[in-house]
Design a protein around this motif. Structure first.
Motif, short mmCIF file in Angstrom:
data_model
loop_
_atom_site.label_atom_id
_atom_site.label_comp_id
_atom_site.label_asym_id
_atom_site.label_seq_id
_atom_site.Cartn_x
_atom_site.Cartn_y
_atom_site.Cartn_z
N TYR A 35 0.84 -1.18 0.00
CA TYR A 35 0.00 0.00 0.00
C TYR A 35 0.88 1.24 0.00
O TYR A 35 2.01 1.22 0.46
CB TYR A 35 -0.86 0.06 1.27
CG TYR A 35 -1.92 -1.00 1.38
CD1 TYR A 35 -1.70 -2.17 2.12
CD2 TYR A 35 -3.17 -0.83 0.78
CE1 TYR A 35 -2.68 -3.14 2.24
CE2 TYR A 35 -4.15 -1.81 0.88
CZ TYR A 35 -3.89 -2.96 1.62
OH TYR A 35 -4.87 -3.91 1.73
N MET A 41 -5.54 10.94 2.23
CA MET A 41 -6.11 9.81 1.48
C MET A 41 -5.98 8.54 2.31
O MET A 41 -5.07 8.40 3.12
CB MET A 41 -5.38 9.64 0.15
CG MET A 41 -5.34 10.90 -0.68
SD MET A 41 -4.61 10.63 -2.29
CE MET A 41 -5.94 9.82 -3.12
N GLY A 42 -6.89 7.63 2.09
CA GLY A 42 -6.78 6.34 2.75
C GLY A 42 -5.65 5.53 2.13
O GLY A 42 -5.12 5.88 1.07
N LEU A 43 -5.30 4.45 2.76
CA LEU A 43 -4.32 3.53 2.19
C LEU A 43 -4.81 3.05 0.83
O LEU A 43 -5.97 2.66 0.68
CB LEU A 43 -4.13 2.33 3.12
CG LEU A 43 -3.39 2.63 4.43
CD1 LEU A 43 -3.72 1.59 5.49
CD2 LEU A 43 -1.89 2.68 4.18
N PHE A 98 -9.76 -11.71 4.01
CA PHE A 98 -10.40 -10.68 4.84
C PHE A 98 -9.97 -10.78 6.30
O PHE A 98 -10.54 -10.17 7.17
CB PHE A 98 -11.92 -10.80 4.74
CG PHE A 98 -12.45 -12.18 5.08
CD1 PHE A 98 -12.66 -13.11 4.09
CD2 PHE A 98 -12.71 -12.52 6.40
CE1 PHE A 98 -13.13 -14.38 4.39
CE2 PHE A 98 -13.20 -13.78 6.71
CZ PHE A 98 -13.40 -14.71 5.70
N HIS B 33 -12.92 -3.57 10.02
CA HIS B 33 -11.70 -3.56 10.81
C HIS B 33 -11.46 -2.16 11.37
O HIS B 33 -11.73 -1.16 10.69
CB HIS B 33 -10.50 -3.94 9.94
CG HIS B 33 -10.63 -5.27 9.26
ND1 HIS B 33 -9.93 -6.38 9.66
CD2 HIS B 33 -11.38 -5.65 8.20
CE1 HIS B 33 -10.25 -7.40 8.89
NE2 HIS B 33 -11.13 -6.99 7.98
N LEU B 35 -8.17 0.00 12.85
CA LEU B 35 -6.72 0.00 12.94
C LEU B 35 -6.27 1.23 13.70
O LEU B 35 -6.97 2.25 13.74
CB LEU B 35 -6.10 0.03 11.52
CG LEU B 35 -6.65 -0.95 10.49
CD1 LEU B 35 -6.07 -0.65 9.12
CD2 LEU B 35 -6.34 -2.38 10.89
N ILE B 86 -8.14 4.19 12.00
CA ILE B 86 -8.55 3.94 10.62
C ILE B 86 -9.58 2.83 10.59
O ILE B 86 -9.38 1.77 11.20
CB ILE B 86 -7.33 3.55 9.75
CG1 ILE B 86 -6.26 4.65 9.77
CG2 ILE B 86 -7.75 3.25 8.32
CD1 ILE B 86 -4.93 4.24 9.16
N SER B 90 -13.70 -4.92 4.62
CA SER B 90 -13.12 -5.96 3.76
C SER B 90 -14.23 -6.74 3.08
O SER B 90 -15.20 -7.17 3.69
CB SER B 90 -12.21 -6.90 4.57
OG SER B 90 -12.90 -7.54 5.61
N PHE B 94 -9.72 -4.71 0.60
CA PHE B 94 -9.90 -3.78 1.71
C PHE B 94 -10.18 -2.38 1.18
O PHE B 94 -9.53 -1.92 0.24
CB PHE B 94 -8.65 -3.75 2.59
CG PHE B 94 -8.52 -4.92 3.51
CD1 PHE B 94 -7.97 -6.11 3.05
CD2 PHE B 94 -8.93 -4.84 4.83
CE1 PHE B 94 -7.84 -7.21 3.90
CE2 PHE B 94 -8.80 -5.93 5.68
CZ PHE B 94 -8.26 -7.12 5.22
N PHE B 96 -10.30 1.47 2.74
CA PHE B 96 -9.86 2.18 3.94
C PHE B 96 -10.48 3.56 4.02
O PHE B 96 -10.57 4.28 3.02
CB PHE B 96 -8.34 2.34 3.94
CG PHE B 96 -7.60 1.03 4.05
CD1 PHE B 96 -7.25 0.34 2.91
CD2 PHE B 96 -7.25 0.51 5.29
CE1 PHE B 96 -6.57 -0.87 2.99
CE2 PHE B 96 -6.57 -0.69 5.38
CZ PHE B 96 -6.23 -1.38 4.24
N GLY B 97 -10.86 3.98 5.23
CA GLY B 97 -11.19 5.36 5.48
C GLY B 97 -9.92 6.19 5.56
O GLY B 97 -8.81 5.65 5.59
N THR B 98 -10.10 7.51 5.60
CA THR B 98 -8.94 8.40 5.63
C THR B 98 -8.40 8.62 7.04
O THR B 98 -7.40 9.28 7.23
CB THR B 98 -9.26 9.76 5.00
OG1 THR B 98 -10.41 10.30 5.66
CG2 THR B 98 -9.55 9.61 3.51
#
Lengths: 112, 106
Positions: A35, A41-43, A98, B33, B35, B86, B90, B94, B96-98
């Motif tokens: 990543y 920004m998100g990953l 997942f 999830h 994180l 975060i 999934s 995945f 992801f949020g910021t």
């Protein structure tokens, strides 16, 4: 317990140079991911692998290549670095698609 | 279009306060999830949940599948809780949020 180990931690490249980031995991995970993380920004997924010898493109694959010759290692290559590739890179692994992700500590790359 | 939205983006709290971070998602999920990313940069997985509620110490995560919403709660917050949290959904990948940047002041 090493978990996921990334090397190097920091790197500065000039435009056009190449480099390889190494990710190693000792948990016998099938899935491995690369990543990039940019401010605001998100990953974002670059490439991933679902097992030894397999690789697939993610959301932002352009300018990167990967290889997974051994189950425990996942390499990310930049053939000709560009300033737009300045970012923090994270490797991650998981047991299944997942399952919880296990992250490396990141590589901060600056391309000038 | 962001498949995962978090709020707030930034949060400052006094030590001891009860904290809630929210996550909404638009995709069908296998799991949700939470994180944690500390200032040093490392990311650790706190929770994976697909229904109900999970608790670990002072952290509680809940999910409402029908409303496609999850919350992370921190009880009796402490300065060491300061981090970016975060949310990630999934499916076969995945999303992801910021992140929510939390600062807990002594």
């Amino acid at each position: 317990n090493a978990g996921v180990t990334q090397t190097p931690k920091f790197r500065v490249l000039k435009t056009g140079q190449s480099m390889t980031l190494l990710c190693a995991q000792d948990m016998n995970h099938e899935y491995m991911y690369w990543y990039r993380q940019d401010p605001g920004m998100g990953l974002r997924l670059i490439h991933y692998s679902v097992g030894e010898g397999t690789t697939a493109k993610g959301e932002v694959p352009d300018g990167y290549n990967v290889s997974r010759l051994k189950k425990q290692n996942f390499l990310l290559g930049l053939e000709s670095a560009a300033p737009s590739q300045t970012s923090v890179y994270f490797c991650a692994s998981s047991y299944e698609g997942f399952s919880p992700l296990h992250f490396g500590n990141g590589t901060r790359l600056t391309v000038t | 279009k962001n498949e995962v939205e978090q709020s707030p983006q930034n949060l400052t709290a006094q030590e001891g306060e009860f904290i809630t971070i929210n996550c909404s998602y638009s995709v069908g999920i296998s799991a949700l999830h939470w994180l944690q990313q500390h200032p040093g940069g490392g990311i650790v997985s706190l929770f994976m949940l697909s229904s109900g509620k999970k608790k670990h110490g002072r952290l509680i995560a809940t999910i409402n599948i029908q409303e496609k919403h999850s919350s992370l709660h921190i009880t009796a917050s402490h300065p060491r809780d300061s981090a970016v949290y975060i949310c990630a959904a999934s499916t076969n990948q995945f999303y992801f949020g910021t992140g929510t940047s939390l600062t807990v002041i002594p």
